[in-house]
Design an enzyme around this catalytic site. Structure first.
Site, PDB file in Angstrom:
ATOM      1  CD  GLU A  87      -2.912  -1.255   2.300  1.00  0.00           C
ATOM      2  OE1 GLU A  87      -2.869  -0.362   3.171  1.00  0.00           O
ATOM      3  OE2 GLU A  87      -3.713  -2.204   2.346  1.00  0.00           O
ATOM      4  CG  ASN A  88       4.778   0.929  -0.866  1.00  0.00           C
ATOM      5  OD1 ASN A  88       4.752  -0.218  -1.277  1.00  0.00           O
ATOM      6  ND2 ASN A  88       5.394   1.279   0.249  1.00  0.00           N
TER       7      ASN A  88
END
Length: 831
Positions: free
Chosen positions: A402-403
């Site tokens: 979930e960058n």
């Protein structure tokens, strides 16, 4: 090498000190000096309970440990080491008041050499023992990973095993065994082992050493042996290429392991290390399925957090072993270790049990910080790969999660994140060219890594679960190698409904948009979604899983998927959950108590014959007299026959395309009151059965307005208090979901902050019920006069009870709910 786990003899203090001298100055002053040290065993986390405290956030800061070591190194001029298997999140190590080492990172292993410091600190007052102090610190720092925006805690403490290790002056520092398959040849399949070593000898160089290598096959027969002599060297060196005939491959069904023992001898003594490895090949076919050893394998996965009721991450080897056994028995052949490097024990068990692994570094959410932040990512990636690359179970190195979720910095540069992701990708392949790289949910980086998982939460955060197959196909078309990590739904253990949530007409499912977006996990605001508007029941969860697993069987192009997550786990970002600060997507509770979903997975994945009637914890079913109610049986049998109150309701044949329960369902008219169901399942002549009983309630109910408490003594030192909700006419309310707060006064205490439905003092009712365990003699302190703890409005106290109070352990437990009268129950134990 001599190795010993340092488990006992530790004292701990949660809080900051003025300096390391404050750890020891009470010894000099001959008093406690107001620092409340208490006895603990390692592994230990000082956040074992407070992460589930419903009334406050968990402590983040320093936590100190101290002990005194009696050292007896058997090697002349040997080295004395402390080997940390993991401590969070920043660690300083002191011998007496001298800082020996510091380590940043809560999940990788590290070693501290205390040889010289220990020799110089044999103080008289410690009678030859070496005073050792450790300071752990999990304070938040934006320039470190993981981010505090994550859906998991940054635990503090020495929460994995700490080992005292004695080695000779020249010893083995690291050992890498590269196993390769060379295909079929005359006499069988051939393989090779490349044995690589690095040495540890901080005070000596150019010494003569002799090395013996012994390779044992999975049947424990010696497959090869090699002798090597020469001078010591620096760095990692390949010292032997061993060719093997007729190798036995490792697989998820037959996890065959080879043992490679390396014995090193010098004039300073002999040491040995053993590494297990396995021969296997794997491939993510472009735009296609996953192959293990050349054959298609659907990856059937789940996720694991290092988190357990009462201890947080500080799980013992026995606890980890039991958890991994339960995971494997569910039918799992794949696991994602989220979102950080996990205990070596987990990886060893995956090797033994036949569970393929995706392991990743904790660069998760928040954005991308400065040079120190990036260097920590690099260091943790390098440590994870070098420390776990010997495990044949590992196939994927995770670079991030979930960058695309920004929050930790006042800037967010997608191109900068792409450049850094490419840097990590290249580094991973440089260190280990035999595995693939992977990330989850960062679309603008999906072209960089080898395998990509988008965010697909059909039927929970977005869309409806019937959208699942189309969402996967659309996502798979955009990448070369697709895997679906993270899917599921929050579900409150023991909460069941006769009619699961069906408000799908309110949810936008157009265009197959099922990706989770920032804020979807919140229970208020945003667009309609099941996570906000649904019932959070086990019933809905089982239906969703059933649909997903059936669809996955049809998708012959799919590599696999992993449900999120195996256990309920503590999290700082969900204070408004039915149990505050708990992510409740597990198929088991935080203490491994199985929910009904566990058996849905078994019905699709397990090879062992099984059958489970849905609703073992559904003690009351409800409806009108004569109204047909659905009975579902989850089984991998070919045929199941259902009996109700001894009468056969006929047989059903299993068909995974017949939703729900693969056609193993019946519409049944229950009799008012007690009913008994029995399912008899048959496959290839084998038979298993399952049975449950329940009360069928035909009385209708109104708004819950009163609570009733009951006590059950479950052991000599434990009771369980049950609460049930009733309407104004005394009719039980089987769908009540009000928040209940338990409290206790007197000699006893609640067994709470466990993050389970039976171990939380603030919890929503599950199907009109809740419970809490009570330890009658567990409260600190001595006798408390009755007038101090009997709440006004509680039960009456007779004079005789007051006179005999000193001979009794008395505990008052109350259950309170907004809008209802508080209920009390008294537990009395004769002393």
């Amino acid at each position: 090498m001599h190795k010993k786990r340092l488990i006992d003899g530790w004292q701990h203090y949660t809080g900051g000190l003025g300096g390391v001298w404050e750890v020891w100055r009470a010894d000099k002053l001959n008093n406690h000096y107001n620092v409340p040290w208490h006895q603990v065993q390692l592994p230990h986390s000082y956040n074992g309970l407070d992460v589930m405290d419903p009334d406050s956030t968990y402590y983040q800061g320093e936590g100190w440990y101290r002990t005194r070591l009696s050292l007896q190194n058997p090697y002349p001029e040997g080295r004395t080491l402390l080997h940390f298997e993991g401590a969070g999140q920043k660690t300083d190590v002191y011998v007496y008041t001298e800082k020996i080492a510091s380590h940043l990172g809560g999940y990788d292993e590290f070693t501290v050499d205390i040889t010289e410091a220990a020799a110089g600190n044999q103080l008289e007052r410690y009678e030859g023992q070496v005073p050792l102090a450790i300071c752990c610190n999990n304070s938040r720092d934006l320039e470190t990973i993981p981010s505090d925006a994550n859906d998991f805690h940054a635990y503090g403490g020495v929460y994995r095993y700490l080992n005292l290790v004695y080695v000779p002056a020249v010893s083995i520092e690291d050992m890498h065994i590269a196993a390769q398959c060379h295909g079929l040849a005359e006499g069988g399949e051939k393989g090779s082992l490349d044995v690589q070593l690095s040495l540890y000898a901080p005070q000596f160089a150019n010494e003569n050493i002799a090395i013996d290598i012994i390779v044992k096959a999975p049947d424990q027969n010696i497959a090869a042996s090699v002798h090597w002599e020469g001078k010591q060297w620096e760095g990692m060196k390949s010292i032997a290429q061993i060719e093997l005939d007729e190798i036995m491959r490792w697989s998820t069904e037959q996890p065959r392991l080879y043992e490679v023992e390396v014995r090193l001898a010098s004039q300073y003594g002999e040491t040995a290390r053993t590494v297990r490895t396995g021969f296997r090949t794997f491939e993510f076919v472009k735009k296609g399925p996953f192959l293990l050893n050349g054959e298609r394998l659907l990856l059937q996965g789940t996720h694991r957090h290092e988190d357990f009721a009462g201890v947080g991450p500080a799980m013992t080897e026995a606890m980890i072993t039991e958890e991994m056994r339960v995971i494997k028995e569910m039918g799992v052949n794949f696991i994602r270790l989220g979102h950080y490097q996990q205990s070596r024990i987990v990886l060893e068990l995956c090797d033994e049990l036949g569970i393929l692994v995706w392991e990743e570094i904790p660069w998760s959410r928040g954005g991308l910080g400065g040079e120190g932040y990036r260097q920590q990512c690099i260091d943790m990636l390098r440590a994870m790969i070098t420390q776990h690359r010997n495990h044949p179970s590992v196939i994927l190195w995770g670079l991030g999660n979930e960058n695309d979720w920004e929050c930790d910095f006042d800037y967010f540069d997608q191109e900068d994140i792409r450049r850094f992701m490419k840097r990590l990708h290249d580094l991973s392949h440089e260190i280990d060219p035999t595995r693939k790289t992977v990330i989850r949910r960062c679309d603008f980086c999906k072209d960089i890594v080898d395998v990509y998982s988008p965010s697909i939460w059909a039927g929970w955060y977005r869309g409806i679960y019937t959208d699942y197959e189309n969402s996967c196909k659309q996502a798979a078309d955009e990448v070369n190698s697709f895997f679906h990590a993270e899917w599921g739904a929050d579900n409150v253990a023991r909460r069941h409904v006769e009619e699961p949530y069906t408000g799908f007409q309110m949810i936008d499912s157009g265009g197959g948009s099922t990706d989770e977006r920032d804020g979807d996990y919140l229970l208020t605001g945003g667009e309609p979604r099941v996570s906000r508007d649904g019932d959070w029941s086990e019933t809905y969860f089982c239906d969703m899983i059933d649909w997903y697993l059936s669809a996955q069987q049809r998708m012959d192009w799919m590599t696999g998927a992993a449900q999120w997550a195996f256990k309920d786990f503590a999290t700082p970002v969900r204070p408004d959950s039915p149990i505050p600060y708990l992510n409740m997507k597990g198929v088991v509770e935080r203490d491994l108590t199985k929910k009904e979903a566990y058996y849905v997975f078994q019905s699709y994945w397990s090879k062992r014959l099984m059958a489970r009637i849905y609703g073992h914890s559904m003690s009351v079913r409800y409806g009108q007299e004569g109204q047909a109610r659905t009975v579902k049986v989850y089984s991998n049998a070919a045929t199941v026959e259902l009996f109700c109150n001894g009468v056969s309701l006929g047989k059903r044949n299993r068909n995974s395309e017949d939703f729900p329960a693969a056609g193993l369902r019946w519409e049944v008219n229950f009799q008012p009151g007690e009913n008994v169901l029995k399912a008899v399942a048959e496959r290839d002549g084998q038979i298993v059965s399952d049975e449950l009983s329940f009360v069928y309630q035909t009385e209708s109910w109104g708004k819950p307005v009163q609570l009733q408490l009951e006590i059950e003594r479950v052991s000599a030192d434990r009771h369980v208090v049950y609460v049930k909700a009733y309407d104004e006419h005394g009719v039980f309310c089987p769908v009540a979901a009000n928040f209940i707060r338990f409290s206790a006064a007197g000699d006893g205490k609640l067994i709470d902050n466990l993050g389970t439905v039976g171990g939380s003092r603030l919890v929503q009712l599950a199907s009109g019920r809740a419970s809490i365990a009570v330890e009658p003699g567990g409260a600190p302190g001595a006798y408390i006069p009755v007038e101090h703890f009997f709440t006004a409005g509680g039960p009456a106290i007779t004079a005789r009870e007051q006179d005999t109070r000193k001979q009794l352990r008395t505990t008052i437990v109350s259950a309170a709910c907004e809008g209802m009268e508080t209920a009390f129950v008294t537990i009395k134990e004769q002393l």
